[in-house]
Write a protein that holds these residues in place. Structure first.
Motif, PDB file in Angstrom:
ATOM      1  N   TYR A 263      -6.726  87.549 -64.698  1.00 13.39           N
ATOM      2  CA  TYR A 263      -7.593  86.433 -65.065  1.00 13.39           C
ATOM      3  C   TYR A 263      -8.098  85.754 -63.795  1.00 13.39           C
TER       4      TYR A 263
ATOM      5  N   PHE B 119     -17.085  84.430 -61.353  1.00 12.21           N
ATOM      6  CA  PHE B 119     -15.661  84.300 -61.606  1.00 12.21           C
ATOM      7  C   PHE B 119     -14.918  84.827 -60.379  1.00 12.21           C
TER       8      PHE B 119
ATOM      9  N   ASP C  61      -6.131  91.405 -60.507  1.00 10.26           N
ATOM     10  CA  ASP C  61      -5.724  90.212 -61.248  1.00 10.26           C
ATOM     11  C   ASP C  61      -6.234  90.277 -62.686  1.00 10.26           C
TER      12      ASP C  61
ATOM     13  N   SER D 138     -14.092  79.513 -61.778  1.00 10.86           N
ATOM     14  CA  SER D 138     -15.420  80.009 -62.127  1.00 10.86           C
ATOM     15  C   SER D 138     -16.458  79.009 -61.645  1.00 10.86           C
TER      16      SER D 138
ATOM     17  N   TYR E 130     -11.520  85.925 -58.304  1.00  8.19           N
ATOM     18  CA  TYR E 130     -10.185  86.490 -58.386  1.00  8.19           C
ATOM     19  C   TYR E 130      -9.655  86.680 -56.965  1.00  8.19           C
TER      20      TYR E 130
ATOM     21  N   ARG F 245     -13.839  75.749 -76.521  1.00  5.97           N
ATOM     22  CA  ARG F 245     -14.226  76.042 -75.142  1.00  5.97           C
ATOM     23  C   ARG F 245     -15.274  75.038 -74.698  1.00  5.97           C
TER      24      ARG F 245
ATOM     25  N   GLN G 296      -7.192  81.565 -73.910  1.00  9.47           N
ATOM     26  CA  GLN G 296      -6.323  82.117 -72.881  1.00  9.47           C
ATOM     27  C   GLN G 296      -7.132  82.449 -71.630  1.00  9.47           C
ATOM     28  N   LYS G 297      -6.438  82.476 -70.488  1.00  5.28           N
ATOM     29  CA  LYS G 297      -7.118  82.723 -69.223  1.00  5.28           C
ATOM     30  C   LYS G 297      -7.712  84.122 -69.151  1.00  5.28           C
ATOM     31  N   VAL G 298      -7.057  85.091 -69.798  1.00  3.73           N
ATOM     32  CA  VAL G 298      -7.525  86.466 -69.708  1.00  3.73           C
ATOM     33  C   VAL G 298      -8.867  86.635 -70.400  1.00  3.73           C
ATOM     34  N   CYS G 299      -9.163  85.794 -71.392  1.00  2.00           N
ATOM     35  CA  CYS G 299     -10.432  85.863 -72.122  1.00  2.00           C
ATOM     36  C   CYS G 299     -11.411  84.899 -71.463  1.00  2.00           C
ATOM     37  N   TYR G 300     -11.980  85.317 -70.335  1.00  7.28           N
ATOM     38  CA  TYR G 300     -12.769  84.398 -69.519  1.00  7.28           C
ATOM     39  C   TYR G 300     -14.188  84.213 -70.047  1.00  7.28           C
TER      40      TYR G 300
END
Length: 1009
Positions: A934, A925, A932, A938, A927, A870, A637-641
């Motif tokens: 996510y 990263f 935000d 990057s 934002y 990933r 998921q995008k939130v877990c960068y």
């Protein structure tokens, strides 16, 4: 009914007043438009406080006449920032044209309500010189907040509402503040922020309403939606957008996020054709945009309305004077004859500078017309006059209450007697308000110079002599609201000339603490909110795991949420320009750090259990395929960068960040500084906690890295075993019968693995072989094989010749391998070195084609889609960029995490884009804002070089650094010298090769306490 000639009346609504101020909004020496003959109509105008006033004007009168009546009614000097808007017969909101007659604009005047609102939003409230103007702006921002037009994060909303409440009811009192918030709704979701608003309000003690207004404007001007009026549009692909005009240029929004901006200096022409709005840019070979940008709006009228707004914004903020009207053509007209009418911002400021210069040097005299004082003297009277405290309200300028006192600026003396302005002294004891509201002078009155010239001002369209006393700079006490950014020459601060205030190094260290704390709290949310929701939705995690994992994070998240609020409040007070009278009271951070570090010490047990949670999660994933799938899907998921295990160690790493920041404070402050003692005490406390957790932190970092490598490798049974330590990974070229082949090498304290990326859907690395370190020797062999940067690994069973990409890479590999060989010789009972699965072993010289055949010859069961993986991990970055990274580099990167706002520019673009940037895990990263969830994109930094732009690159800005890798070039601009140095430092830790000796020496550095 308000008519051109003022008449005395009783106190009305709080923005109405029957007496003029004595200074017109027109240029000096000009008369306002005379009232034309003809039938008169009554026009209703709604003020910013929602009161309504009626004005009697001629139908033939231009809009300027009505607008001047409104400004005169409110005693408003800086009326140029405001305008009258209304809905036309097409139900579109338009501005009243000051040149056209009213009868051509208002179809049904009796049924039309015009709204007096802010039209031009300056970039800095310091450019607003009148307290009344700032008050009107505060009312406008209050409306924008309530209507949801001024969107921002919860902290900014609560902070602005606290200034509004402070202005309305005064200093904080618990029950009164809560009752006021319950009875008045300032923002859509006010109930959820009630406690935070009251907390901010309690810290505003002592602020006058004028200071609260100024603080409100200071907070609002930094918001992205400040002064934005969105106009719906679409691009050529049909994407829903919105356009807006600002002091900088034309802005493009998608929702409430600004995605582009076209500066006025880059715009050659604005036009519209039917529904299409066109922006023609100046020719630029380096620009990535087309010459003409096209947007589709709802109708031709929508295009025309927005085009007029752009014309007025450009003229007001960019031109030196009002544009002259074009000569009328003889035969026919082409295009629109619309032009901006009124003073530009430069003319407004120049006029006030001239008045201020006159006040400093003009002789004394009398004002024989309406008994109103100049705005500076009014502000001084209000600030100096002692009076009993009472609830703060804002009444009309006819009877205006500020701090429970009648505002002398709006209260005429009885009978309209002339007031000698030179009799007004600046000492508080001189002023007193009589029962009639007049100003009574109690000091000696110096005589006016008889030969002095008498300046003039416009009073209701008639020229009057205006004699104001000359106040010397030594005798005049400056207002705390006087801006340091507006100079006598009338210069206006621009974005490019924005000098940060304050500019102390300690302020930027504190700001780094604030920005990194925001990122850290977002990282805690990933585990305590997002991952917890994912686990609860699938019910895959056993109850003991959920209890041990989330019970540790929830107290930490709650604590750091409170800590972040304290930091935001302190930094906001530190950088506020209106706090000059309390300078030093909030310009420190040690007390906040000491209080919260001491509050964090009871949570040390939660931090110690973080290691247990990481082990528990790994064991639970091994025993539950379902939980393993949940964790893998969550990492995609995008939130877990970054990998999930990295988030689990964030609380331990954050303590190291606190220690480094406090060390920088102690280095910066002299021992005699007031903040030094608190910073030193906080440093001692956090150092104690760090030393307690250092052993488990190093152990868990190694454990986390082994778990991460396990996901990247195929052909490993028991990589994660007690005693095994990761040392280095990276690319080397292995010499075989087919020549040099790129291989990925992994160095541990007992074995070396070499792999290559297989032709699989998961892009994982397949193990080719292993080299036990016990009994291994190493030697340089460049001359032996004729391969640059080559060295030979001689094991007990086999030897391997490898070549590095550069001399520095070879030196790093040989240094680490020699150290690992020595460690393996000292520990005879180390971990077992046979870690390869028997099924996956194959000859070390097998090529990529053989690997593909092996993959195709897999067991012939039903086709099963391989799990996703990933593809942006550190291993893959090292593979693509032919570099290496060590465990010490990982540890250094953990210490050097940084976040904050940067301006980014590409090599072939002109504009700078403001982004929230986070540096962690060898990557930047990006934002849009720090709220935000996510990142937008990057940039892995391994292999990049960081330098300062050369003169040939034409980057004529301060604090700019350059990132480049092959043909990829990026420029980043920071806000100060300190932040520039910090970004260069942390990025170099990920880009510049570092030796083990240098890192060890840095780790051994200590700060004397």
């Amino acid at each position: 009914m308000v008519e051109p000639d003022p008449k005395a009346s009783a106190a009305g609504p709080r923005l109405g007043a029957p007496v003029t101020l004595g200074i017109s909004t027109l240029d000096p020496g000009l008369r306002p438009p005379a009232m034309p003959a003809g039938r008169r109509v009554t026009v209703r105008v709604r003020m910013l406080d929602d009161s309504e006033e009626l004005f009697d004007v001629s139908q033939r009168a231009p809009g300027k006449v009505l607008f001047d009546l409104v400004c005169t009614h409110m005693n408003l000097i800086e009326g140029d920032y405001f305008g009258l808007e209304f809905q036309d017969h097409h139900k579109m909101t338009v501005w009243l044209d000051l040149i056209k007659p009213l009868m051509k604009q208002l179809r049904r005047p009796k049924h039309t309500v015009l709204r007096f609102v802010v039209k031009f939003y300056p970039p800095d409230p310091a450019q607003l010189l009148e307290e009344l103007t700032r008050y009107l702006f505060a009312l406008q921002l209050k409306q924008d907040l309530s209507a949801g037009r001024l969107t921002c994060n919860d902290s900014s909303s609560a902070l602005m509402v606290s200034h509004v409440v402070q202005s309305e009811i005064g200093d904080f009192e618990g029950s009164q503040s809560r009752s006021h918030l319950l009875n008045n709704n300032y923002i859509p979701d006010q109930m959820a922020l009630m406690d935070r608003i009251m907390e901010f309000h309690s810290k505003n003690t002592g602020q006058t309403p004028a200071e609260s207004d100024y603080q409100l404007l200071e907070v609002a001007r930094r918001l992205e939606m400040y002064g934005v009026r969105q106009h719906p549009a679409k691009d050529r692909e049909g994407t829903q957008l919105s356009l807006a005009a600002s002091h900088t240029g034309v802005l493009v929004f998608q929702g409430h996020t600004r995605i582009n901006a076209f500066n006025w200096s880059k715009v050659r022409k604005l036009s519209f054709k039917r529904k299409r709005f066109l922006i023609k840019l100046r020719a630029d070979l380096n620009s990535s945009y087309q010459d003409t940008l096209e947007f589709l709006m709802g109708s031709r009228d929508c295009c025309k309305v927005f085009w007029k707004i752009c014309v007025e914004y450009h003229a007001f903020f960019r031109l030196f004077e009002e544009p002259k009207p074009k000569p009328k053509p003889v035969l026919f007209t082409r295009g629109s004859s619309f032009r901006f009418s009124g003073r530009t911002q430069k003319q407004v400021i120049d006029y006030h500078v001239a008045v201020e210069s006159f006040l400093r040097g003009a002789p004394c005299g009398r004002v024989d017309s309406p008994p109103q004082r100049h705005w500076k003297e009014s502000a001084l009277v209000t600030a100096e006059d002692p009076a009993p405290s009472s609830p703060r309200t804002r009444a009309s300028p006819a009877v205006s209450l500020r701090n429970g006192r009648e505002d002398p600026r709006t209260t005429p003396p009885p009978g309209g007697a002339p007031v000698d302005l030179c009799s007004v002294s600046l000492r508080p004891s001189v002023f007193s308000l009589s029962s009639g509201g007049g100003v009574v002078s109690g000091g000696p009155q110096p005589a006016a110079s008889p030969g002095a010239p008498r300046p003039h001002a416009l009073l209701n369209g008639q020229k009057h002599s205006l004699d104001l006393c000359g106040l010397s700079p030594d005798g005049r006490q400056p207002s705390p609201l006087t801006s340091p950014l507006l100079y006598d020459a009338g210069c206006v601060r621009t974005d490019d000339e924005d000098e940060r205030f304050p500019n102390d190094r300690a302020y930027f260290i504190a700001k780094e603490l604030l920005t990194t704390e925001r990122t850290y709290l977002k990282d805690l949310e990933v585990v305590s909110v997002s991952f917890q929701a994912a686990v609860a939705l699938d019910e895959a995690a056993p109850e003991p795991l959920r209890s041990s994992l989330f019970s540790n994070f929830e107290p930490l998240y709650k604590f750091h949420s409170s800590f972040l609020r304290d930091l935001e409040q302190r930094v906001a007070l530190w950088e506020g320009r209106s706090n000059a009278h309390i300078k030093g009271e909030y310009q420190h951070i040690g007390d906040v750090m000491l209080k919260n570090i001491q509050g964090l010490k009871p949570l040390t047990a939660n931090l110690q259990r973080q290691a247990e949670a990481l082990v528990d999660l790994d064991q639970a994933c091994r025993s539950s395929r379902r939980l393993q799938d949940v964790c893998r899907d969550f990492e995609l998921q995008k939130v877990c960068y970054v990998p999930l295990n990295v988030f689990l160690l964030r609380p331990l790493h954050r303590l190291t960040h606190y220690k480094q920041i406090l060390e920088r404070f102690c280095k910066h402050y002299p021992p005699t500084h007031g903040d030094f003692r608190d910073c030193r005490a906080a440093l001692a406390d956090v150092t104690e906690v760090v030393e307690q957790l250092r052993g488990s932190m190093l152990k868990m970092e190694n454990f986390q890295k082994l778990l991460e490598l396990k996901k990247d490798l195929i052909g490993i049974d028991n990589l994660v075993i007690p005693g095994r330590e990761f040392i280095r990974l990276g690319c080397l070229s292995k010499l075989s019968g087919k020549g040099l082949q790129q291989r990925m090498f992994f160095l541990f304290n007992d074995v070396i693995l070499y792999t290559s990326r297989g032709m699989t859907a998961t892009n994982q690395f397949k193990v080719h072989g292993q080299l036990p370190l016990h009994g291994m020797t190493i030697r340089e062999s460049e001359d032996e094989w004729g391969v640059p940067n080559a060295f030979t690994l001689i094991g007990q069973q086999q030897s391997v010749v490898v070549a590095a990409s550069s001399l520095s890479e070879m030196e790093k590999w040989m240094e680490d391998i020699k150290m690992a060989i020595d460690l393996a010789a000292e520990t005879s009972n180390g971990p077992a070195s046979d870690i390869l699965s028997v099924d996956n072993k194959f000859p070390e010289d097998s090529s990529a084609e053989a690997e593909s055949e092996d993959d195709l010859a897999a067991p012939r069961g039903p086709p099963e889609k391989p799990p996703p993986h990933r593809a942006n991990t550190t291993v893959h970055v090292c593979w693509h960029r032919n570099t290496s990274v060590s465990m010490l580099d990982f540890s250094l990167a953990v210490e050097n995490q940084l976040s904050g706002n940067l301006l980014r520019k590409f090599k072939n673009s002109n504009g700078w884009q403001k982004l929230w940037v986070v540096f962690t895990n060898f990557s930047l990263f990006f934002y849009k804002t720090h709220q935000d969830d996510y990142p937008l994109a990057s940039l892995p930094l391994l292999g990049y070089s960081v330098t300062v732009p050369s003169e040939a690159e034409n980057i004529h800005k301060d604090y700019v650094f350059k990132l480049h890798f092959k043909s990829h070039v990026y420029y980043f601009r920071s806000e100060s010298e300190y932040t520039f140095e910090r970004w260069m430092e942390v990025i170099r830790s990920a880009t510049v090769p570092s030796s083990r000796t240098r890192i060890q020496n840095r780790k051994n550095e200590t700060i004397p306490h």
